[in-house]
Design an enzyme around this catalytic site. Sequence first.
Site, mmCIF file in Angstrom:
data_model
loop_
_atom_site.group_PDB
_atom_site.id
_atom_site.type_symbol
_atom_site.label_atom_id
_atom_site.label_comp_id
_atom_site.label_asym_id
_atom_site.label_seq_id
_atom_site.Cartn_x
_atom_site.Cartn_y
_atom_site.Cartn_z
ATOM 1 N N SER A 158 0.660 -1.112 0.102
ATOM 2 C CA SER A 158 0.005 0.038 -0.041
ATOM 3 C C SER A 158 0.829 1.164 0.092
ATOM 4 O O SER A 158 2.109 1.004 0.351
ATOM 5 C CB SER A 158 -0.767 -0.165 1.375
ATOM 6 O OG SER A 158 -1.373 1.422 1.515
ATOM 7 N N TYR A 164 -2.304 -1.499 10.216
ATOM 8 C CA TYR A 164 -2.305 -1.587 8.746
ATOM 9 C C TYR A 164 -1.063 -1.139 8.449
ATOM 10 O O TYR A 164 -0.295 -1.741 7.668
ATOM 11 C CB TYR A 164 -3.591 -0.871 8.324
ATOM 12 C CG TYR A 164 -3.766 -0.885 6.745
ATOM 13 C CD1 TYR A 164 -4.267 -2.152 6.212
ATOM 14 C CD2 TYR A 164 -3.288 0.002 5.874
ATOM 15 C CE1 TYR A 164 -4.518 -2.009 4.946
ATOM 16 C CE2 TYR A 164 -3.388 -0.176 4.590
ATOM 17 C CZ TYR A 164 -4.076 -1.029 4.053
ATOM 18 O OH TYR A 164 -4.297 -1.216 2.523
HETATM 19 P P1 NAD Z 1 -11.694 -5.787 -0.782
HETATM 20 O O1 NAD Z 1 -12.529 -5.657 0.627
HETATM 21 O O2 NAD Z 1 -12.539 -5.514 -1.992
HETATM 22 O O3 NAD Z 1 -11.233 -7.396 -0.946
HETATM 23 C C1 NAD Z 1 -10.302 -7.997 0.087
HETATM 24 C C2 NAD Z 1 -10.818 -9.596 -0.280
HETATM 25 O O4 NAD Z 1 -9.882 -10.191 0.920
HETATM 26 C C3 NAD Z 1 -12.273 -9.975 0.207
HETATM 27 O O5 NAD Z 1 -12.629 -10.766 -0.787
HETATM 28 C C4 NAD Z 1 -12.140 -10.872 1.670
HETATM 29 O O6 NAD Z 1 -13.062 -11.763 1.628
HETATM 30 C C5 NAD Z 1 -10.490 -11.407 1.295
HETATM 31 N N1 NAD Z 1 -10.305 -11.716 2.698
HETATM 32 C C6 NAD Z 1 -10.300 -11.045 3.949
HETATM 33 N N2 NAD Z 1 -9.676 -11.813 4.847
HETATM 34 C C7 NAD Z 1 -9.231 -12.940 4.301
HETATM 35 C C8 NAD Z 1 -8.549 -13.940 4.735
HETATM 36 N N3 NAD Z 1 -8.270 -14.214 6.185
HETATM 37 N N4 NAD Z 1 -8.357 -15.270 3.749
HETATM 38 C C9 NAD Z 1 -8.547 -15.173 2.694
HETATM 39 N N5 NAD Z 1 -9.387 -13.952 2.032
HETATM 40 C C10 NAD Z 1 -9.595 -13.071 2.984
HETATM 41 O O7 NAD Z 1 -10.480 -4.967 -0.528
HETATM 42 P P2 NAD Z 1 -9.547 -4.586 -1.545
HETATM 43 O O8 NAD Z 1 -9.602 -2.982 -1.576
HETATM 44 O O9 NAD Z 1 -9.497 -4.973 -2.942
HETATM 45 O O10 NAD Z 1 -8.184 -4.865 -0.714
HETATM 46 C C11 NAD Z 1 -7.282 -5.856 -1.316
HETATM 47 C C12 NAD Z 1 -5.748 -5.380 -0.963
HETATM 48 O O11 NAD Z 1 -5.249 -4.380 -1.643
HETATM 49 C C13 NAD Z 1 -5.445 -5.727 0.719
HETATM 50 O O12 NAD Z 1 -4.475 -6.095 1.061
HETATM 51 C C14 NAD Z 1 -5.576 -4.000 0.906
HETATM 52 O O13 NAD Z 1 -4.673 -3.821 1.996
HETATM 53 C C15 NAD Z 1 -4.958 -3.693 -0.264
HETATM 54 N N6 NAD Z 1 -5.074 -2.255 -0.695
HETATM 55 C C16 NAD Z 1 -6.274 -1.715 -1.020
HETATM 56 C C17 NAD Z 1 -6.130 -0.345 -1.387
HETATM 57 C C18 NAD Z 1 -7.504 0.357 -1.574
HETATM 58 O O14 NAD Z 1 -7.572 1.569 -1.593
HETATM 59 N N7 NAD Z 1 -8.391 -0.338 -1.884
HETATM 60 C C19 NAD Z 1 -5.000 0.773 -1.109
HETATM 61 C C20 NAD Z 1 -3.823 0.049 -0.906
HETATM 62 C C21 NAD Z 1 -3.937 -1.352 -0.690
#
Ligand code: NAD
Length: 258
Positions: free
Chosen positions: A140, A153
């Site tokens: 991130s 986080y």
């Molecule tokens: P999201 O909530 O859309 O998707 C996350 C997915 O992870 C979900 O389908 C959930 O069921 C799954 N999950 C949660 N706990 C789990 C576990 N214990 N085992 C297996 N699956 C599990 O979120 P997103 O925004 O797509 O985030 C995905 C990644 O990107 C994360 O690591 C997040 O920290 C990172 N990220 C997101 C952003 C953003 O702005 N959305 C920015 C930087 C980093």
Amino acid sequence: MHDLTGKVALVTGAASGIGRAIAEAYARAGARVVVADIAVDRASEAAAAMGHGAVTLAMDVTDETQVDEGFARIGRELGPVDILVSNAGVQIISPLVDFPFADWKRMLAIHMDGAFLTSRAAMRQMIASGRGGSIILMGSAHSHVASKFKAPYVAAKHGLLGLARVIAKEGAKDNIRSNVICPGFVRTPLVEKQIPEQARELGISEDDVVRNVMLRDTVDGEFTTLTDIADTALFLAGFESNALTGQSLVVTHGWHIQ
Ligand code: NAD
């Protein structure tokens, strides 16, 4: 470089958001994609929608047995994994002084234990296959900067940089590369949930959270998109030399410039 025909790609957290977009891009590029997620119904729906032989894998990334057995099943059914995207993640927001210890531990388990367990299982298959592979950890902007109310986080996302660097050093002799993608804010369920939560914590409007917290330091006031991150993941999966390993790619509209 973007042809992944014949590759097996396992993406965790692929039922939603960023993981799903990456899995879709890999499937379009010809990979056999494994949609791994704790939310198995949503994962099955995502795999069916992306086609190209994508399969569903029920996996809680914090559970050593589920991770190891899941990789073993994929190895038997599709062959060894060539590309891992350790992406599963959640967000819990609270001032540090009020942060429940149980939530701290859950956050580190999902982000850090999950990355370790899936990387270890993938490396074992990549070494045994003799083909090497690409391990991509979802960091991130918070792998490089800090924000209020996100202690576990920020700590976990910084930690992923260290893990990727060790994988790069230990994996090189077996042609295993490891890199971290560091997105800025992308409008996924994880972020949509945070907007009202941050507005409450900070005592400002949701519009102010978007403009003056999330996007304030970008060069253009724009959200990063799912396509931006999927394209980066496609590039890293297809880049087959150790020239690019142990790095983090910051994809944030200039929020953090290295
Ligand atoms: P999201 O909530 O859309 O998707 C996350 C997915 O992870 C979900 O389908 C959930 O069921 C799954 N999950 C949660 N706990 C789990 C576990 N214990 N085992 C297996 N699956 C599990 O979120 P997103 O925004 O797509 O985030 C995905 C990644 O990107 C994360 O690591 C997040 O920290 C990172 N990220 C997101 C952003 C953003 O702005 N959305 C920015 C930087 C980093």
